[in-house]
Design an enzyme around this catalytic site. Structure first.
Site, short mmCIF file in Angstrom:
data_model
loop_
_atom_site.label_atom_id
_atom_site.label_comp_id
_atom_site.label_asym_id
_atom_site.label_seq_id
_atom_site.Cartn_x
_atom_site.Cartn_y
_atom_site.Cartn_z
CB SER A 16 -1.58 0.11 2.05
OG SER A 16 -2.38 0.23 0.90
NE ARG A 41 8.37 -0.07 1.15
CZ ARG A 41 7.44 0.65 0.51
NH1 ARG A 41 6.85 0.17 -0.56
NH2 ARG A 41 7.14 1.86 0.92
CG HIS A 44 2.49 -2.40 0.98
ND1 HIS A 44 3.18 -2.18 -0.19
CD2 HIS A 44 1.35 -1.67 0.88
CE1 HIS A 44 2.48 -1.35 -0.95
NE2 HIS A 44 1.39 -1.02 -0.33
#
Lengths: 211, 211
Positions: A16, A41, A44
């Site tokens: 990812s 993040r 994400h």
């Protein structure tokens, strides 16, 4: 099953982040090394690349937050969802704990009496913690406004503010207030954010400590 | 404090939904009455109007979910953040409970043995609940893939699937699988979603029960 790629669980996150890095490049976005893992993040956790443009860091913010957490700072968040999302195992490894006072009976009662939000009262409760505290606000602009008022009145100085509430009423203005203070911050300008984003920022910094 | 509007706590949500309705109108988006409160609550939780285009409902999905919850269906979610966000007080009023098996030791051990994800094992655990279950998947595409495999193998039929995982690996394809089943669903096509979105969909439906 079409288009399903068989991939080991432990590989999913790695893959990812590779996709996120590639697509940031395709969009011509380059991130400052210090901020990179926080922004990635958050993307994400949201699949929303807009955060690469709106996440705003005070000078040396990530290093400052890492130093605080490494020395055992606590985290106070304004939702139980945020609390659930923060990696409390890693936090505890350095001596920190995570708190959310929103569901406390005393908080609800004080908020009712003072015609304010539970979030604002929660910040006052958090100010009594006798160690450095990182505030991770993912929901309530009133939490940020309360922090701003305490900072400007010099009655309390948070060690760090993660200001990422989401919403339509007072959210943008409350975030802008934090940018005017001397407190180190990570703020997402605009309407977007959320408990998931608050937790993602905390975890990104916690995971950097182990590298 | 510039641009901060003094507004009573109980008015904030009402005002937010008014802004969302107005801006949907300005974008020329009209929502089906049945789906309106679900879509608006997801926008409320994300500040992301893209959900008005990507949330996908099976025929009569909201009515079906309301009927299930009114009759005491349980909700199983794939993250503790989702569990924290679901309004368990309202759910319990109708006889339902919310579960997340992700942190169970048995789940972790089985996932390790079978080289699969905890989310997939969690779905198998949930399939043993002896009452109708609404699955609210906000994180793990492997949870949706596991449900799809059980459905096609006719070993288990979920009462309803809220399929809103977020991410970059197998997420879009896993959501598309659910659209091919006969199980009633609310799915967010594309990469976006999350635990917050899963909880918002559940809560929107729960709040409709009280109207």
């Amino acid at each position: 099953m079409n288009n399903i790629e068989f991939i080991l669980p432990e590989e999913i996150e790695k893959r990812s982040f590779e996709i996120i890095s590639k697509e940031l490049g395709e969009r011509g976005i380059s991130l400052k090394p210090e901020q990179e893992m926080v922004i990635k993040r958050v993307i994400h956790t949201s699949a929303d690349f807009e955060y690469a443009q709106t996440l705003t860091f005070s000078e040396g913010a990530v290093e400052k937050a890492k130093e605080l957490l490494r020395n055992g700072a606590d985290i106070v968040t304004d939702t139980n969802m945020g609390l659930a999302g923060i990696n409390k195992t890693v936090l505890a490894r350095y001596g920190g704990a995570a708190h959310c006072f929103m569901a406390d009976k005393e908080v609800a009662e004080l908020a009712r009496q003072h015609r304010t939000t539970r979030a604002a009262v929660s910040m006052e409760m958090a100010a009594k913690i006798e160690k450095p505290v990182i505030f991770a606000v993912g929901n309530a602009p009133t939490a940020l406004i309360q922090l701003y008022e305490m900072i400007t009145a010099k009655s309390f100085r948070p060690a760090f503010i993660i200001g990422v509430p989401v919403g339509f009423v007072n959210v943008e203005a409350a975030k802008e207030l934090i940018l005017t203070t001397e407190v180190p911050y990570i703020v997402n300008r605009g309407r977007k954010g959320g408990s998931n984003v608050a937790a993602a920022v905390c975890n990104a910094i916690l995971y950097e400590l182990g590298r």
